[in-house]
Design a protein around this motif. Structure first.
Motif, PDB file in Angstrom:
ATOM      1  N   GLY A  97      -5.680  16.085  34.211  1.00  0.00           N
ATOM      2  CA  GLY A  97      -6.081  17.117  33.269  1.00  0.00           C
ATOM      3  C   GLY A  97      -6.869  18.234  33.919  1.00  0.00           C
ATOM      4  N   ILE A  98      -7.352  19.148  33.067  1.00  0.00           N
ATOM      5  CA  ILE A  98      -8.069  20.326  33.563  1.00  0.00           C
ATOM      6  C   ILE A  98      -9.575  20.144  33.485  1.00  0.00           C
TER       7      ILE A  98
ATOM      8  N   ILE B  20      -3.513  14.404  23.709  1.00  0.00           N
ATOM      9  CA  ILE B  20      -3.985  15.606  24.413  1.00  0.00           C
ATOM     10  C   ILE B  20      -5.349  15.362  25.049  1.00  0.00           C
ATOM     11  N   ILE B  21      -6.248  14.725  24.305  1.00  0.00           N
ATOM     12  CA  ILE B  21      -7.578  14.434  24.854  1.00  0.00           C
ATOM     13  C   ILE B  21      -7.475  13.502  26.053  1.00  0.00           C
ATOM     14  N   TYR B  22      -6.598  12.506  25.948  1.00  0.00           N
ATOM     15  CA  TYR B  22      -6.415  11.575  27.068  1.00  0.00           C
ATOM     16  C   TYR B  22      -5.911  12.308  28.304  1.00  0.00           C
ATOM     17  N   ILE B  23      -4.954  13.216  28.108  1.00  0.00           N
ATOM     18  CA  ILE B  23      -4.403  13.957  29.247  1.00  0.00           C
ATOM     19  C   ILE B  23      -5.453  14.891  29.844  1.00  0.00           C
ATOM     20  N   LEU B  24      -6.210  15.562  28.989  1.00  0.00           N
ATOM     21  CA  LEU B  24      -7.216  16.503  29.483  1.00  0.00           C
ATOM     22  C   LEU B  24      -8.316  15.804  30.270  1.00  0.00           C
ATOM     23  N   LEU B  25      -8.688  14.609  29.845  1.00  0.00           N
ATOM     24  CA  LEU B  25      -9.773  13.892  30.508  1.00  0.00           C
ATOM     25  C   LEU B  25      -9.292  12.998  31.646  1.00  0.00           C
TER      26      LEU B  25
END
Length: 230
Positions: free
Chosen positions: A228-229, A219-224
């Motif tokens: 991501g957002i 999730i952190i990888y996708i967000l950053l």
């Protein structure tokens, strides 16, 4: 520290200057020297650990079995000391050149670590998850991994980030080992012998915590990431 330095001093700061400048700006002047001494001690500790490990590997895994199987312990220690001196001198000679690395010392260190940590991790993963993949598969995959990675980092500029290359090689070499295991499997399943010297009872929360940590990392990888957002 790198992110803090970037926000404090802007994007024009050289990567190698980020940490020293952050320390001088944040710490009181009397503590800068103390911090430098602590940092120097930590560096020496890491260097000594790596040097001792290298000497031990060379003395016990190369010198004794291949050059002098009957060597007494004192002679092995003497040869180990000689190897340690050579390695230390070599490290001191190349240390000034690291400052010339364009991508910075930390990224250079990660690139160099990729020569051994990801290949070993790949072999461990396949070894843990399979029982019929033979030892020759690990040796072939290790050679292929290091050879291709060295080619992309030292001789051939592919334009692909080294982390992406490591990820591709991880998948490719895993499939290679599985293929060799399919074509030339072990005659019997590998069984790990339990010595029962320590309590090997699994932690009851190992799977929930492991899954949660993995999902959090994804999730952190996708967000950053650019998708991501943040």
């Amino acid at each position: 520290p790198g992110i803090i330095a970037f926000n404090m001093f802007g994007p024009g700061l050289e990567p190698t200057d980020a940490y020293p400048r952050l320390v001088t700006e944040v710490l009181p002047t009397p503590l800068v020297g103390f911090f430098a001494a602590v940092l120097f001690g930590a560096i020496l500790s890491s260097f000594n650990s790596a040097l001792n490990s290298s000497v031990t590997l060379i003395a016990l895994n190369i010198y004794k079995p291949y050059f002098n199987p009957d060597a007494p312990d004192k002679q092995i220690v003497r040869r180990g000391k000689a190897v340690g001196i050579i390695l230390a001198l070599f490290a001191m000679c190349i240390a000034p050149l690291i400052d010339k690395v364009p991508q910075g010392f930390f990224q250079y260190l990660q690139i160099v670590n990729g020569f051994y940590n990801v290949p070993i991790f790949t072999i461990l993963i396949v070894g843990y998850l399979t029982k019929r993949v033979p030892a020759i598969a690990a040796k072939v995959a290790l050679f292929v991994f290091i050879a291709i990675y060295a080619t992309t980092q030292l001789f051939l500029d592919t334009g692909v980030h080294f982390l992406h290359i490591l990820a591709i090689l991880f998948v490719a070499c895993s499939l290679l080992m599985l293929l060799i295991g399919k074509l030339r499997p072990r005659e019997t399943d590998f069984i790990l012998e339990q010595k029962s010297k320590v309590d090997m009872k699994p932690w009851k929360l190992v799977y929930p915590v492991g899954i949660a940590a993995t999902l959090a990392m994804i999730i952190i990888y996708i967000l950053l990431s650019p998708a991501g957002i943040i």
